[in-house]
Design a protein around this motif. Structure first.
Motif, short mmCIF file in Angstrom:
data_model
loop_
_atom_site.label_atom_id
_atom_site.label_comp_id
_atom_site.label_asym_id
_atom_site.label_seq_id
_atom_site.Cartn_x
_atom_site.Cartn_y
_atom_site.Cartn_z
N UNK A 5 -13.39 54.79 42.05
CA UNK A 5 -13.53 55.31 43.42
C UNK A 5 -14.83 54.82 44.05
N UNK A 6 -15.90 54.87 43.25
CA UNK A 6 -17.19 54.40 43.76
C UNK A 6 -17.12 52.93 44.13
N UNK A 7 -16.45 52.15 43.27
CA UNK A 7 -16.33 50.71 43.54
C UNK A 7 -15.57 50.48 44.84
N UNK A 8 -14.50 51.24 45.06
CA UNK A 8 -13.72 51.08 46.28
C UNK A 8 -14.56 51.45 47.50
N UNK A 9 -15.34 52.51 47.33
CA UNK A 9 -16.21 52.96 48.42
C UNK A 9 -17.23 51.88 48.76
N UNK A 10 -17.83 51.31 47.73
CA UNK A 10 -18.83 50.25 47.95
C UNK A 10 -18.19 49.06 48.65
#
Lengths: 412, 217
Positions: B69-74
């Motif tokens: 999720x964090x990667x997608x957000x970034x």
């Protein structure tokens, strides 16, 4: 009727005879305990004894329910509830407030003072008396009395073989005449026991509730355990193995040629174990199910299927228990297709309409799948039943096999 | 030796974090921040502006897919930021979510098991940082297994080539892997694209994306 008598007679006799064997000692025990209890009531020792007498219906009831199997009918289930908390006090409290306990006590008193004497009488009249009459000639022949006469069953006096033969004939007629009443009496006797000892409607209902609840608890515990095992393996062995593989990989970079081959072999081994462990963990509880839900997990199961699968799934998220039950049912179905069906293709369809989740797995195999034949489907049906869901398998010979499951559930 | 990369690493297992730092350092890169949860990852990217993010999928607090999720957000905030995601499992859904960010360039989805193949791992790191796409062979294998019908027209050799292309390998890399000439690979690829009705593309990367898009359809 004659066939019925021939079939039921041994059972009837066994039932009545064993009833006597239970009732007679019981009379002695109850009289002793009752008299002692009453006599000792003033000194308080008697009260537990009286309570013991009251609760004596419990073992007797249990034994009597078991004894009903002699009549070749299934024994009635235990009418008692399971105590909510452990300990003798809680158990005794519950038992003393249950109606079943008092019914059993009533039955025990009845058995002790009326039923078994009645059983003895019936057996005596229907079997012993005619038996003795049939044996009259023998008795006459072996008599040792000076007058040369014999008293048959303490009832009749005979002194000639003519009379004895007549007595035998009469005995046979009497025996045949009384067999049917004997069988009928045993049936009535068993019916009475069943009436008093079987659970009442409300008790059966409550029992079923208990079982349903405990089954749901078991399934939930099983799910939680699955997740715990998955997590432990993931956090422990799996991380260590990856780390080992990394260390081996780095070592190989700097290894002298003499070592390189052995290191490479060790590295291969480690990677193979990693792969196996990964598959194992995935089988226990696929992460995708928790993260993305049923639709993606089904796509993942389709990816892994041996037989190519076409997917037509359009589903929201549901409670974890629902998603897990549906997912494992489909995976089991796909495994069965891969193993037994000889199918070339399979289809998975999933929809959520009218508050019900429906999933269907179809294949173009040879059919003839039997859900009762101990595939994993029985356990899956249980898991679905906990959620009020249903599982059905339709598999005519020649195919196609269709497995469909339905679970009523809200979406998440 | 390619240029040293500034890398932010997110991995909750201390053991693996140390191991990964070791591998990345060994290949001349610099791990500017190593964190153990998704929140710190986003903060670290903000303060260090790295050339590449390497992150585990499963991280605290929920231990589900916080890292992804964090990667997608970034990626949503900055589509040009190269991200390499390491996963314990092959999940097509993860890979698909990643490839949908930006335009599928500068992303990688690898199984953790691959880290042990340190040279290949280092190669994947450099390829993603350079804007390439790296998809784990296992994911590609699953995608290939699903799409039977048009793929049936391919010869076994063409399938091998297709799998390698889908993993993001260049013609040269495919040729080395299969021990054939680069010209032969080019011919195979031409045939494959023709059979699958895909637009011919000279640029390796565009071709990878076309193949992946086809496989995911």
């Amino acid at each position: 009727m004659i066939r019925t008598v021939v079939r039921e007679l041994p059972r009837a006799v066994a039932y009545l005879l064993s009833g006597v064997l239970v009732g007679a000692p019981l009379l002695v025990v109850l009289l002793v305990v009752g008299i002692l209890g009453l006599a000792l009531a003033p000194v308080l020792v008697g009260l537990p004894l009286l309570a013991l007498a009251v609760l004596s219906g419990l073992p007797v009831g249990a034994l009597e329910r078991r004894r009903l199997t002699l009549t070749r009918t299934p024994p009635p289930p235990d009418p008692h509830a399971t105590p909510a908390e452990p300990g003798l006090a809680a158990w005794a409290r519950l038992r003393l407030t249950e109606r079943a306990t008092w019914r059993e006590l009533a039955y025990t008193v009845l058995l002790t003072f009326a039923l078994w004497p009645l059983d003895v009488t019936v057996l005596f009249v229907a079997l012993v008396v005619p038996g003795a009459m049939i044996g009259a000639p023998v008795q006459l022949a072996t008599t040792s009395s000076a007058s040369g006469d014999a008293r048959i069953a303490k009832l009749w006096l005979i002194d000639s073989y003519g009379q004895a033969l007549l007595c035998t004939v009469a005995g046979i007629v009497l025996l045949l005449a009384l067999l049917w009443p004997l069988v009928r009496y045993a049936r009535a006797r068993a019916a009475l026991a069943r009436l008093l000892l079987a659970p009442s409607e409300a008790e059966a209902e409550r029992r079923l509730d208990e079982v349903t609840r405990s089954r749901a608890r078991l399934v939930a515990a099983f799910e939680a355990e699955r997740r715990r095992i998955e997590r432990d393996l993931h956090d422990g062995a799996q991380q260590r193995l990856v780390s080992l593989s990394m260390a081996l990989g780095l070592a190989r970079l700097d290894a002298p040629p003499a070592l390189a081959d052995r290191l490479a072999a060790a590295h291969r081994e480690a990677d193979q174990v990693l792969g196996e462990l990964r598959e194992l963990i995935h089988g226990i509880h696929p992460q995708v199910l928790a993260d993305y839900g049923l639709a993606d997990a089904l796509a993942d199961a389709a990816d892994r299927s041996v037989v190519p699968v076409e997917l037509d799934v359009d589903l929201p998220r549901f409670a974890e228990s629902v998603e897990a039950a549906a997912y494992f049912a489909v995976r089991e179905a796909l495994a069965n297709i891969g193993r037994h069906s000889g199918a070339q293709r399979a289809w998975i369809a999933g929809r959520y309409t009218g508050g019900r989740l429906r999933v269907e797995v179809r294949d173009d195999g040879t059919g003839g799948a039997d859900p009762a034949r101990g595939t994993g489907l029985t356990g899956l049906a249980d898991r679905l039943a906990v959620l009020d869901g249903t599982l059905s398998v339709h598999s005519p010979a020649g195919g196609p096999t269709v497995l469909s499951l339905e679970i009523p559930c809200p979406q998440r | 030796m390619p240029a040293a990369l500034k890398i932010v690493l997110a991995e909750d297992s201390v053991l693996l974090r140390e191991g990964l730092i070791g591998v990345l350092t060994r290949f001349g890169h610099e791990v500017v921040a190593a964190v153990g949860d998704a929140e710190s990852l986003i903060a670290a990217v903000r303060s260090y502006a790295p050339d590449l993010v390497v992150t585990d999928v499963r991280m605290p607090p929920g231990l589900t897919d916080e890292g992804l999720r964090a990667a997608l957000e970034l990626r949503a905030a900055n589509p040009a930021l190269p991200v390499l995601v390491l996963s314990q499992y092959v999940q097509r859904a993860y890979a698909a979510d990643l490839l949908d960010t930006g335009d599928g360039t500068g992303v990688g989805y690898l199984l953790k098991d691959r880290i042990g193949q340190v040279e290949q791992f280092a190669e994947a790191v450099e390829r993603v940082a350079a804007g390439g796409t790296v998809v784990d062979p296992e994911v590609v294998r699953q995608l290939l297994r699903r799409r039977r019908d048009p793929l049936a027209a391919l010869t076994p050799r063409e399938r091998e080539v297709l799998a390698l292309v889908a993993e993001g390998k260049s013609n040269g890399a495919v040729a080395r892997e299969l021990v054939v000439t680069e010209a032969a690979v080019g011919k195979h690829i031409g045939n494959i694209l023709g059979k699958l009705d895909l637009p011919p593309a000279e640029d390796t990367h565009r071709r990878v994306l076309a193949v992946l898009a086809y496989l995911r359809a």
